[in-house]
Design an enzyme around this catalytic site. Structure first.
Site, PDB file in Angstrom:
ATOM      1  N   HIS A  72       0.840  -1.203   0.000  1.00  0.00           N
ATOM      2  CA  HIS A  72       0.000   0.000   0.000  1.00  0.00           C
ATOM      3  C   HIS A  72       0.874   1.251   0.000  1.00  0.00           C
ATOM      4  CE1 HIS A  72      -3.900  -1.993   1.714  1.00  0.00           C
ATOM      5  NE2 HIS A  72      -3.497  -2.511   0.574  1.00  0.00           N
ATOM      6  N   TYR A 200      -9.108   4.939   8.036  1.00  0.00           N
ATOM      7  CA  TYR A 200      -9.301   5.226   9.463  1.00  0.00           C
ATOM      8  C   TYR A 200     -10.416   6.273   9.558  1.00  0.00           C
ATOM      9  CZ  TYR A 200      -4.794   2.932  10.387  1.00  0.00           C
ATOM     10  OH  TYR A 200      -3.766   2.016  10.478  1.00  0.00           O
ATOM     11  N   PRO A 292      -3.578  -0.378  19.071  1.00  0.00           N
ATOM     12  CA  PRO A 292      -3.369  -0.914  17.716  1.00  0.00           C
ATOM     13  C   PRO A 292      -3.435   0.116  16.587  1.00  0.00           C
ATOM     14  CG  PRO A 292      -5.548  -1.503  18.528  1.00  0.00           C
ATOM     15  CD  PRO A 292      -4.828  -0.856  19.673  1.00  0.00           C
ATOM     16  N   LYS A 296       1.752  -0.794  15.352  1.00  0.00           N
ATOM     17  CA  LYS A 296       3.200  -0.782  15.624  1.00  0.00           C
ATOM     18  C   LYS A 296       3.680  -1.971  16.464  1.00  0.00           C
ATOM     19  CE  LYS A 296       4.330   2.942  13.448  1.00  0.00           C
ATOM     20  NZ  LYS A 296       4.700   2.629  12.079  1.00  0.00           N
TER      21      LYS A 296
HETATM   22  C1  PHB Z   1      -5.009  -4.843  10.773  1.00  0.00           C
HETATM   23  O1  PHB Z   1      -4.940  -5.070   9.543  1.00  0.00           O
HETATM   24  O2  PHB Z   1      -5.428  -5.690  11.580  1.00  0.00           O
HETATM   25  C2  PHB Z   1      -4.629  -3.483  11.249  1.00  0.00           C
HETATM   26  C3  PHB Z   1      -4.142  -2.566  10.338  1.00  0.00           C
HETATM   27  C4  PHB Z   1      -3.824  -1.302  10.769  1.00  0.00           C
HETATM   28  C5  PHB Z   1      -4.003  -0.947  12.086  1.00  0.00           C
HETATM   29  C6  PHB Z   1      -4.452  -1.881  13.003  1.00  0.00           C
HETATM   30  C7  PHB Z   1      -4.783  -3.158  12.583  1.00  0.00           C
HETATM   31  O3  PHB Z   1      -3.724   0.307  12.470  1.00  0.00           O
END
Ligand code: PHB
Ligand code: APR
Length: 390
Positions: A72, A200, A292, A296
């Protein structure tokens, strides 16, 4: 029994370390509380920094990762019904990789099976002894028998709930902690991702994250209260709530389906300092937890282990303790930068139940600033893709 490095915990940190040491000709034994079946099925996050991908390639466990990963170059933030893309590649020169951390666990276990690394699964009552002396040792029970392993060093890679950190006297350890007033309810489903990059979403009903494991498998998260019970969330309820939190154009093309997994995880920021006590070295979640947001956790664990392996190899090759002595300080410098970023990303994207109207307005202004200013976008991008190694 004796070994050079006794490793407590066979998660990503412990298995990466065992592989790095094995390749350098240093003996290690891994003691893991769970069974291999349990570890292989455990679902985790799915975003890797390039530095983590490079490390996996360097130790020869990158073949499936290279075949199956998604790369990505950008990430989106959505708020107030708008979508704003951060061009990670253009701003930082780097991309991120989508590849399930559960897959990494499997790849590492396969590599260790092939290499014949001694890993004791289902090891019970692991305990650490003599940490400040010349010869620490590990004890455990298995099949009703007690075992003792004399070690030169012990690596505590046993995660947040492990025993290694607890073996450090409380008056030596400083704890820094922040618990958030919410958790993440996550589901995995065999459906195509709603967007080709992550989104997000900051919405008045709460945060939502659209992520994925592959082009046919999606992962979505909803901010829920920390005490929420996943059993109260039918698939229908989850999908309806998710749709309500996404921008309308995204919600309109969401493909729903039965969930394969559904669980709630609390959000916490935690650091234990120092990361060394005598001949014990902590690495990964045993020493620190990040929320999460930004994924990281595994990336930080990989950085710790890379420094620890370097230091142990230097010790065995040259007899110098310099890198071992600098281990904790070097790790913590990186850990705190990732802590700051994960806390900030969480603060930017979540709805805090106790936020004042002033704080809510300031959050909105920060989202507008970060996504519109090149300096703002760059600060997000360079942290998100992973800061350079010193
Ligand atoms: C995930 O793909 O589980 C994931 C991706 C980005 C994040 C948290 C979890 O910030
Ligand atoms: N004895 C032996 N093993 C133990 C003990 C114990 N007392 N306590 C815990 N363990 C094992 C756990 O079963 C687990 O397999 O230690 C391992 C720790 O693994 P993780 O919790 O995955 O921590 P770490 O290896 O530091 O991984 C860092 O990777 O997948 C991500 O999200 C995860 O942030 C985490 C990161």
């Amino acid at each position: 029994m004796r070994t050079q490095v006794g490793i407590v915990g066979g998660g990503p940190a412990g298995l990466l370390l065992a592989r790095l040491l094995g390749l350098a000709g240093i003996d290690a034994i891994v003691l893991e509380r769970r069974t291999p079946e349990y570890l292989r099925a455990r679902i985790r996050a799915g975003l890797l920094e390039q530095g983590t991908v490079d490390l996996l390639n360097d130790i020869g466990v990158g073949a499936r990762l290279d075949r199956e990963r998604l790369i990505h170059d950008g990430v989106e933030l959505a708020f107030d019904g708008q979508r704003r893309r951060i061009d990670l590649k253009a701003l930082s020169g780097k991309s991120v990789t989508i590849y399930g951390q559960a897959e990494i666990q499997n790849d590492l276990m396969d590599a260790h099976e092939a290499a014949g690394t001694p890993i004791v699964y289902a090891a019970e009552d692991v305990s650490l002894h003599g940490l400040t002396g010349e010869q620490p040792h590990l004890r455990y029970r298995k099949g009703g028998k007690s075992h003792d392993i004399a070690c030169d060093f012990i690596a505590g890679c046993d995660g947040f709930h492990g025993v290694s950190r607890q073996a450090i006297p409380p008056d030596v350890l400083r704890i820094y902690e922040k618990v958030y007033p919410f958790g993440w309810l996550g589901i995995l489903s065999e459906t195509p991702p709603v967007n080709h990059e992550l989104i997000y979403n900051n919405h008045e009903r709460g945060f939502a994250l659209c992520t994925m494991r592959s082009l046919t498998r999606s992962r979505y998260y909803l901010q829920v209260s920390a005490e929420e019970d996943a059993a109260h969330w039918s698939d229908d309820r989850f999908w309806t709530e998710l749709k309500g939190r996404l921008p309308p154009d995204v919600a309109a093309r969401l493909v729903t389906g039965p969930s394969i997994e559904k669980s709630v995880a609390p959000l916490r920021s935690f650091v234990a300092e120092p990361m060394r006590h005598g001949r014990l070295f902590l690495a990964g979640d045993a020493a620190h937890i990040v929320p999460p947001t930004g994924a990281k956790g595994l990336n930080l664990a990989a950085a710790d282990v890379r420094f620890l392996a370097e230091a142990l190899v230097a010790h065995y090759k040259t007899g110098s303790a310099q890198l071992l002595d600098g281990y904790s300080t070097k790790c913590l410098a990186r850990v705190w930068k990732a802590q700051r970023f994960s806390w900030w990303m969480t603060s930017l994207t979540h709805r805090f139940p106790d936020a004042s109207p002033f704080e809510r307005r300031a959050q909105g202004a920060e989202l507008a600033y970060i996504t519109s200013s090149r300096a703002g976008q760059t600060t997000l991008a360079e942290n998100y893709v992973g800061l350079p190694f010193a």
